[in-house]
Design an enzyme around this catalytic site. Structure first.
Site, short mmCIF file in Angstrom:
data_model
loop_
_atom_site.label_atom_id
_atom_site.label_comp_id
_atom_site.label_asym_id
_atom_site.label_seq_id
_atom_site.Cartn_x
_atom_site.Cartn_y
_atom_site.Cartn_z
N HIS A 1 22.26 33.49 -1.55
CA HIS A 1 21.09 34.55 0.03
C HIS A 1 20.58 33.36 0.49
O HIS A 1 19.60 33.55 1.11
CB HIS A 1 20.67 35.81 -0.37
CG HIS A 1 21.28 36.61 -1.07
ND1 HIS A 1 22.26 36.95 -0.07
CD2 HIS A 1 21.55 38.11 -1.73
CE1 HIS A 1 23.05 38.52 -0.63
NE2 HIS A 1 22.59 38.50 -2.17
N HIS B 1 26.80 42.04 -2.77
CA HIS B 1 26.26 42.14 -1.57
C HIS B 1 27.22 40.52 -0.58
O HIS B 1 27.56 39.43 -1.39
CB HIS B 1 24.87 41.66 -1.49
CG HIS B 1 23.81 42.61 -2.46
ND1 HIS B 1 23.63 42.47 -3.65
CD2 HIS B 1 23.75 43.35 -1.53
CE1 HIS B 1 23.45 43.32 -4.32
NE2 HIS B 1 23.22 44.31 -2.71
ZN LIG Z 1 24.09 40.80 -4.88
#
Ligand SMILES: [Zn+2]
Length: 257
Positions: free
Chosen positions: A80, A119
Site C-alpha cells: 500500500h 487487499h
Molecule cells: Zn492485506
C-alpha cells in the site's frame, strides 16, 4: 513465532537509499528517516524512530530474495505504500524495490508481480503503472480497503481481479486458470515476484475470504511456475496463530513448482 517455524532462514541487510529512491520520492524517504517520535502517518499506520530501519531491512530482504530466488519473510508489509506517502501499515513498497533492483542491477527486463494479498496493492500499482516492462496482477476482495482495483481498472500491464467477499480456493484457482496464468504467460516475464499475503485465509480477522492452507499451497505452486526466475515477499496475514503454517504451505508450493 513465524521464524521459529522455519528452517534455513537467513537475516537480511538493509536496502540502500538508492534502492528505495527508485520507487519512492526522496522527500518522503527523508521524512521517514527523520521521524523522532511516534507519529501516525495515516489512519492505520504508526511509525517511530526505529521504523525507517525496519522498513529498510524489509526492503533489503526483498532485494536479497530476488537475488537468491527466495521468500522474504518481512514486516512491515509494503504494497500500500505510495511513491510519496505511507498507507495501510506500509512504509516502503518492498516488492517494488525488489522489482527496481532486478531491473537496474540484475538486468532482468520484464517483471510480473502477482499479488494475492486480500487487499488491492494500490501502492505497487501506482509505482509500476507507467512501466510497460512490469505487469501487475492482483486478486483481492472488492469492494474493500483500500477501494482501488475495482472493475474496469485493468490495462495492458495491469490486471485487477476483484473478487466478492466469501471467495475461496475454487474462485482463486479459477481466476488463476482463466486470467492470471494466460496473462502472465503472454507477458513472458524474466522474473515473477509474488506479493504473498495470507489475509485471504478463512481465519483471518481483517477480511472475509475463505482460502485454506491447501489453497495457498496451490497458489504458490502455480505462481512459481509462471516464469524462469521467481521470488516472493510477505505482505499481510493477521492471524498470528495460523500465519506460520500458511507460510510453510506456501513454501511447500514454491518448492514443489
Ligand atoms: Zn492485506
Amino acid at each position: 513465532m513465524l521464524l521459529d517455524a522455519l528452517g534455513g532462514a537467513s537475516d537480511g541487510e538493509p536496502a540502500s537509499r538508492e534502492q528505495v529512491e527508485r520507487v519512492h520520492e526522496r522527500g518522503y524517504v527523508d521524512a521517514l528517516a527523520s521521524l523522532d517520535r511516534e507519529t501516525w502517518l495515516d489512519g492505520d499506520t504508526i511509525a517511530g524512530p526505529t521504523s525507517f530501519e525496519a522498513a529498510l531491512l524489509a526492503a533489503g530482504c526483498a532485494v536479497a530474495a530476488v537475488e537468491a530466488g527466495g521468500f522474504a519473510l518481512v514486516r512491515p508489509p509494503g504494497h500500500h505504500a505510495l511513491p510519496d506517502r505511507a498507507m495501510g501499515f506500509c512504509l516502503v513498497d518492498n516488492v517494488a524495490v525488489a522489482a527496481g533492483h532486478a531491473q537496474a542491477a540484475l538486468g532482468l527486463e520484464r517483471i510480473a508481480i502477482v499479488d494475492w494479498d486480500v487487499h488491492h496493492g494500490n501502492g505497487t500499482e501506482a509505482i509500476v503503472r507507467d512501466d510497460d516492462d512490469v505487469l501487475y496482477v492482483s486478486l483481492h476482495q472488492w469492494p474493500f480497503y483500500p477501494g482501488t482495483g475495482g472493475p474496469g481498472t485493468s490495462d495492458d500491464t495491469t490486471l485487477n481481479i476483484p473478487l466478492a467477499a466469501g471467495a475461496g480456493d475454487a474462485q482463486y484457482v479459477a481466476a488463476f486458470s482463466e486470467l492470471v496464468e494466460p496473462t502472465v504467460r503472454a507477458f513472458d516475464p524474466d522474473l515473477v515476484l509474488v506479493s504473498a499475503g495470507f489475509d485471504a485465509h478463512e481465519q483471518d480477522p481483517l477480511a472475509h475470504m475463505t482460502v485454506t492452507e491447501r489453497g495457498f499451497e496451490e497458489l504458490a505452486r502455480r505462481s512459481a511456475q509462471l516464469g524462469p526466475r521467481f521470488a516472493a515477499v510477505l505482505e499481510g496475514g493477521y492471524n498470528l496463530a495460523t500465519l506460520p503454517r500458511l507460510v510453510e504451505a506456501a513454501i511447500r508450493g514454491f518448492d514443489g513448482a
